[in-house]
Design an enzyme around this catalytic site. Structure first.
Site, PDB file in Angstrom:
ATOM      1  N   THR A 117      -0.649   8.326  -2.064  1.00 60.41           N
ATOM      2  CA  THR A 117      -2.045   8.719  -2.259  1.00 60.41           C
ATOM      3  C   THR A 117      -2.984   7.975  -1.333  1.00 60.41           C
ATOM      4  O   THR A 117      -2.731   6.819  -0.947  1.00 60.41           O
ATOM      5  CB  THR A 117      -2.475   8.433  -3.713  1.00 60.41           C
ATOM      6  OG1 THR A 117      -3.876   8.672  -3.859  1.00 60.41           O
ATOM      7  CG2 THR A 117      -2.201   6.987  -4.103  1.00 60.41           C
ATOM      8  N   TYR A 141      -4.028   2.986 -10.484  1.00 61.27           N
ATOM      9  CA  TYR A 141      -3.322   4.143  -9.927  1.00 61.27           C
ATOM     10  C   TYR A 141      -2.962   3.888  -8.472  1.00 61.27           C
ATOM     11  O   TYR A 141      -1.804   4.024  -8.060  1.00 61.27           O
ATOM     12  CB  TYR A 141      -4.186   5.396 -10.057  1.00 61.27           C
ATOM     13  CG  TYR A 141      -3.692   6.549  -9.223  1.00 61.27           C
ATOM     14  CD1 TYR A 141      -2.453   7.132  -9.469  1.00 61.27           C
ATOM     15  CD2 TYR A 141      -4.455   7.042  -8.163  1.00 61.27           C
ATOM     16  CE1 TYR A 141      -1.991   8.186  -8.683  1.00 61.27           C
ATOM     17  CE2 TYR A 141      -3.997   8.102  -7.383  1.00 61.27           C
ATOM     18  CZ  TYR A 141      -2.767   8.661  -7.637  1.00 61.27           C
ATOM     19  OH  TYR A 141      -2.309   9.693  -6.869  1.00 61.27           O
TER      20      TYR A 141
END
Length: 329
Positions: A117, A141
């Site tokens: 990501t 995250y």
């Protein structure tokens, strides 16, 4: 030989399965259905209900199906949730990935593609952000994904194991043929939320923060069509199989759109005006994140075919309408 797709009953994973089938590959899906749906997986594809952190089960799947490559999508992806519940993200993303990688090493699977990501960059020093930029995630995250990248790097140095980590920017849209799309309940992806609101599935939607240092004060993101994204995975798989070395690459178009621009696009494509409220910033959100995509284009020969916001919105809206029809049956 077969390709193991973890999270293959989810949004991006189900598109990957379709892409592999279209290319004549043999995909095998492992999914725990925390967010996925079995009806998104074609009937001819083997589907195993399991957690990717279950070492024994994954090893058995690798043996039973002759797996020679893994494409790893399974994990938790909601930034604000990761801030509120970091241990969930270190379990589902980092610890589970460690077990999956161990299964690959134990069973001799040396080809691995990882769903990473742009959140690993945090608030980039310069935009567009390239792969050599400082890594400073703002949320658990992002950190959980970065930790997996580091594990992959170290395992590749110690074993006959090569990987590609693809750092996604903002994935959106749906299969142009309408075969699959995002069916996640309570989704937080902006374009899906806006499409749901346009179709009356939500009473309103929110803009989280209007005081960022961006042209209209709202966050700016690089939106990539899911079909272009999975094509990058397919090309990465081919590159690794033909001897390519381990590599980290951004997956984005290199162009950013603000939250307000996206909402305006959904209103224009749908022909529907809908309620939008202003809300405070969310923890872990960056003001502006746009990809430098030269590496993925150069290394994979990747040429996107859906790099247009209106196209992305149109496909997302068509999928959302098909979900409405399906749920009425």
């Amino acid at each position: 030989m077969a390709v193991l797709v973890t999270g293959g009953a989810g949004y991006i994973g189900s598109h990957m399965v379709r892409s592999l089938l279209d290319a004549g590959e043999t995909p095998v899906v492992v999914d725990n259905f925390s967010t996925g749906f079995d009806w998104l997986v074609p009937e001819e594809v083997p589907l195993v209900t399991a957690d990717v952190g279950d070492l024994a089960t994954i090893e058995a799947v690798i043996e039973a199906h002759g797996i020679d490559a893994v494409i790893h999508f399974a994990g938790s992806i909601i930034v604000p949730e990761s801030v509120a519940d970091p241990l969930k993200y270190y379990r589902n993303n980092t610890a589970a990935s460690r077990s999956l990688i161990e299964a690959c090493v134990n069973k001799g699977v040396g080809t691995f593609i990882f769903s990473s990501t742009a959140a690993v960059y945090g608030d980039p020093v310069s935009v567009p952000v390239d792969e050599d930029a400082p890594l400073a995630p703002l949320s658990p995250y992002g950190t959980s994904k970065l930790m997996t990248e580091l594990m992959l790097r170290d395992v590749a140095a110690a074993h006959a194991f090569r990987y590609t980590a693809l750092r996604y920017f903002n994935v959106a849209g749906a299969d142009p043929e309408g075969r699959t799309g995002q069916a996640t309940k309570n989704a937080t992806h902006l374009i899906k939320v806006a499409c749901e609101t346009a179709l009356g599935k939500r009473d309103e939607m929110a803009i989280f923060g209007t005081d960022y240092a961006t042209p209209d004060g709202t966050g700016v993101r690089d939106y990539i069509h899911v079909s272009d994204l999975v094509e990058a995975h397919r090309l990465a798989l081919s590159r690794l199989r033909t001897g390519g070395d381990s590599l980290v690459m951004n997956c984005g178009y290199g162009e950013g759109y603000s939250v307000r621009q996206v909402i305006d696009a959904v209103k224009a494509v749908s022909g529907i005006d809908f309620a939008v409220r202003i809300a405070p910033r969310r923890a872990g959100d960056s003001p502006r994140v746009v990809a430098a995509s030269e590496r993925v284009r150069r290394e994979l020969g990747w040429v996107p075919h859906h790099d247009d916001l209106e196209t992305i919105v149109r496909h997302a809206l068509a999928w959302e309408q098909s979900l409405t029809a399906r749920n009425r049956l």
